[in-house]
Write an enzyme that holds these catalytic residues in place. Sequence first.
Site: not given
Length: 456
Positions: A77, A121, A166, A294, A296, A361
Amino acid sequence: MSTLRFPDNFVWGAATAAYQIEGAATDDGRGPSIWDTFSRTPGKVHHGHTGDVACDHYHRYADDVALMAELGLKAYRFSVAWPRIQPDGTGPVNPRGLDFYDRLTDTLLARGIDPIVTLYHWDLPQALQDRGGWTNRETAEHFATYATAVHTRLGDRIRTWTTLNEPWCSAYLGYGNGVHAPGEQDAGAAFTAVHHLLLGHGLAARALRAAGAQTVGITVNPADVRAADPDSAADAAAVRLVDGLHNRIFLDPLLRAAYPDDVLEHVARIVEPTFIRDGDEKLIAAPIDLLGVNYYAPTYVAGRPDGAGGSAWPGTEGAVEFLPPTGPLTDMGWMIEPAGLTRLLERLATDYPGVPLMVTENGAAFPDNADADGAGQVLDADRIAYLDGHLRAVHEAISRGVDLRGYLVWSLLDNFEWAEGYRRRFGIIHVDYLTQRRTPKSSARWYQEVISRNGL
Ligand code: PNW
C-alpha cells in the site's frame, strides 16, 4: 509448527505514504504541499525535520520493491502525492509525476506484488490550501478530478483504489488542534473539513467506479473507545460522545448515508453546519468494496463535568476526561492492547455489515538504540511481540466471523513520522538516514516467516 492459520488468499503486506518516504520534494515538477510548508514552519515538527529527502524512495524504489519481494509481501500500500500529479492541485496533469507511479506499479507487478493505492495521505497541494484547503467545498471536486487523472494512467494495472487515509487526522489534527498540516486551530473549520473530505471521497469513489476501477474503498482510523468504569453511566455518555466524533461521524454517512443526529447536534453547538447541502449524504455514501482500518491503540474515557477534554475531539472539554495510557507503551506513548483490534473489527462488522475489511495499518514505533546490537543487525523483539499480539487479535476476529481480507504492517521502512519527524521508527526495515542503507530488522525476518507459513 504453525498453530494459527489464516484464510487462503489472505493479503499480507506493508504500507507507506508518499510524503513520509519519497523525498525528491522538487523533482520532476512536483509542487509544494501543505506538509512542505508546515515542516518548514519553526516549531511544528520535531527538530525541524522535513520530508525533503526522507527515505529517498523516489530514487530507490526499485531496491525497496526488491526488499518487499524478498520478504514475500503479497501487497504493498502506497500513496500518490497529489502535488506530483497536479503541482497546483488543479489544471493539467504533470506526466513526469505520473511516470514515477507508473514505474513503481510495473516494478511491483513484475515481482507479483499487488499495488494498493491511497490517493490522499495528507499532502494537499499548497495552492489549494491557499484557497481554504478542505474548508473549501471546491477541494472535494478537485480531488475527484485528480483521482480520475491517476486512474486514467494506472487503471489498467491497479485493481485496488482507496481515496483518503484517515480523514479524522486530516480534519481534527490539521484544522482543529493544528498538530498536523495545515496547522489551523478552529473547531468549526475541523467539522467543515470532515464534511468536505467525506464529500471528496464520495465524488472520487463514484468517478473511479465509473472509470472501471475494480475495488474502491477508503481507509479510516476508527477508535476502540472504552469507558474508564464499565458500570458508570457518565462514562458511557462520554464513550458515546467520543465514538460519535471519532467513528460515527465518518462511518454513518459513508455506510448508512446519514450523519447521526446526536453528532449533528454536537457539531451545531460549535458551528452552523450550512456546509452540509441537500444530497451530500447520498454522494458520500457511494458504494464501497473495501473499508480499510488503521489501528494502533485503544482510547479510554471518563465522563466528567470538569474534564479537560481532548484537543483532537472538538467540544469535549467540560465533558470528557481522556485517561493517560497505562501499561507497556510504544515509543509514541501509545498503549499496547491487541484486544482493542478484535473489538473494533467485530464492532465494524456488526454495525456496518456487508463491507469487507482490511487492516491497512498496524504497527509500533520503538527506539532504535534499544535494539541495534552492533553487529549490523536490528533486533526488535518488542516490535515482533506487538505484531504477533495484533495478528492473533486479527485471527480471533476472523474466527468470530469478521470478513477481513488482509493485514498491512505500518510500516515497510522507518520514515518521516509527521510532527515527530524521524525520531520515531515504525519500520520493519531500518533506514540509516545518513547513508540511506536499508537493514531488515528481525521483525521483517519474522514477518517473512509468518507470510510463508500463512500463519503464526
Ligand atoms: C497514522 N493520533 O497516523 C498514519 O496513517 C500514518 O501515516 C502514521 O505514520 C501512522 O499512523 C503512525 O502514526 C496517525 O494522533 C497519526 O492518534 C496520529 C494519530 C493517529 C494516526
